[in-house]
Design a protein around this motif. Structure first.
Motif: not given
Length: 334
Positions: A14-15, A4-6, A77-82
C-alpha cells in the motif's frame, strides 16, 4: 506537509499521499490474495518477493496520478513493525533510502497504531479517552486510548487472533483465503441453532480473549459429520461467525464498563465484518470505524500517522530498524 506512506507488513503493498492541510490526496494498494490463496495463508518469502516487484512501480504510479513528483515530498513514512520481517524490510528500505536521497525526514510507523488512528481519517471521530478494539489477521487487542502514543493494554488474545481463527476455520470448510470474507459470505445461508459454538473466556472475568478453542471445536464438528455438504458448511460457518462476534462484543462491552467510557473504536480487517458491526452498534453506546476501504492494511493509515509524528518533531535514524514484534506501550506519546 506532504507525506508518502508505504505499507508492506504482510500481503498488501500500500502507498498513499497525505497532506497535513488537505488530508488524503491519493492512495493505491496491491493485494497478494491470489498469490497466497493456493496455500491457504501467507507465505512470507513469496510476500517479500512480491513487495520487491510492486513497491517502487506503485509509488511512481501514485505520484503520477496525483500530479506530484518526488521533490514535492516533505517526508516519508513506512511501516517498521509489527509484521513479517522480510516484507517489512522491503518497504523500510525503499522508504528510508528515498528519504535519504531526497534529503527529507523519514519516520517509522507502528502498524497497529496506524490501524488504531485510521478512524480519525473519517468524518466521525471519537472523543478522548476511548476504548479501541484492534482486530485483524494477526492481532486482537483491547486498549484504553488517552491520546496518540498513550495506550493502556486492557486485554488481548492469548493464542490465535480472530482473523487467524477465521482463516483456519475457512480452510477446514474448504473455503478460500482470506477466511473472514468467505465465512461471512456463506454464513447467511446457514440455519440458526443447528450448532452452537463456545464463546471462549466469556464465563470468567477479565478482558483477555482466546480463539484456538473455536478452531478445535470447528474441526471436531466437521469430523462428527463426516463429509460435510454445502448445507453443513453454511450451518458451521454461521455458528462460527456468531461465536466470534458474540465473544468480541461481550469483551468490548466489559472494556467500556471497566473504564467507564462510552466510545469504542473498532479497527483492523475484521472490523469490516458486517455482523460484528451490527452487534457492536446494537450493544454499545457509540462505535466509530475507519472508512471501510481503510480497514484492511493500506498506505493511507501509514501516511496519516507518519504525518502526525513528523509534525510532532519525530524522525527515524538513518539505520533501518524493523521489528516482527513491537509492543505499543513502547511508543512515544505525542
Amino acid at each position: 506537509m506532504l507525506v508518502l506512506g508505504i505499507e508492506t507488513s504482510c500481503d498488501e503493498t500500500g502507498v498513499a499521499l497525505w497532506d497535513t492541510d488537505l488530508g488524503l490526496i491519493a492512495d493505491s494498494i496491491y493485494s497478494q490474495v491470489d498469490l497466497h490463496a493456493a496455500y491457504g495463508g501467507v507465505v512470507p518469502e513469496l510476500a517479500s518477493r512480491d513487495h520487491v516487484q510492486k513497491t517502487v512501480p506503485l509509488i511512481e504510479e501514485l505520484l503520477d496520478s496525483a500530479g506530484q513528483g518526488l521533490r514535492d515530498l516533505d517526508g516519508i513514512a513506512y511501516t517498521a513493525g509489527p509484521g513479517l520481517m522480510g516484507a517489512l524490510l522491503v518497504g523500510a528500505t525503499v522508504g528510508r533510502s528515498l528519504a535519504f536521497g531526497l534529503g527529507i525526514p523519514a519516520i517509522e510507523v507502528h502498524h497497529m497504531e496506524a490501524h488504531l488512528m485510521a478512524p480519525l481519517i473519517g468524518d466521525e471521530k471519537p472523543s478522548l479517552p476511548f476504548v479501541a478494539l484492534l482486530v485483524s489477521g494477526g492481532h486482537t487487542q483491547l486498549f484504553k486510548v488517552d491520546g496518540m502514543g498513550r495506550y493502556e493494554l486492557l486485554g488481548e488474545s492469548l493464542d490465535d487472533a480472530a482473523g487467524e481463527a477465521f482463516d483456519k476455520a475457512a480452510k477446514m470448510l474448504g473455503l478460500g483465503y482470506p477466511g473472514g470474507p468467505e465465512i461471512a459470505k456463506l454464513a447467511p445461508s446457514g440455519r440458526p441453532g443447528r450448532f452452537r459454538f463456545p464463546r471462549p473466556m466469556t464465563d470468567r472475568p477479565g478482558l483477555d480473549l482466546s480463539f484456538s478453542g473455536l478452531k478445535t471445536h470447528t474441526q471436531t464438528t466437521i469430523r462428527s459429520i463426516g463429509e460435510p455438504t454445502d448445507e453443513d458448511r453454511a450451518d458451521i460457518a454461521l455458528a462460527f461467525e456468531d461465536a466470534v462476534v458474540d465473544t468480541l462484543a461481550i469483551k468490548c462491552r466489559r472494556a467500556l464498563e471497566a473504564t467507564g467510557l462510552t466510545d469504542l473504536v473498532a479497527a483492523g480487517g475484521v472490523a469490516a465484518n458486517i455482523k460484528l458491526r451490527a452487534r457492536l452498534e446494537q450493544d454499545l453506546p457509540r462505535v466509530i470505524y475507519a472508512p471501510l476501504a481503510l480497514c484492511t492494511d493500506n498506505g493511507a493509515m501509514i501516511a496519516h500517522v507518519g504525518a502526525l509524528r513528523l509534525a510532532a518533531g519525530e524522525t527515524a535514524p538513518l539505520a533501518i530498524t524493523t521489528r516482527a514484534r513491537w509492543p505499543m506501550a513502547e511508543l512515544e506519546p505525542v
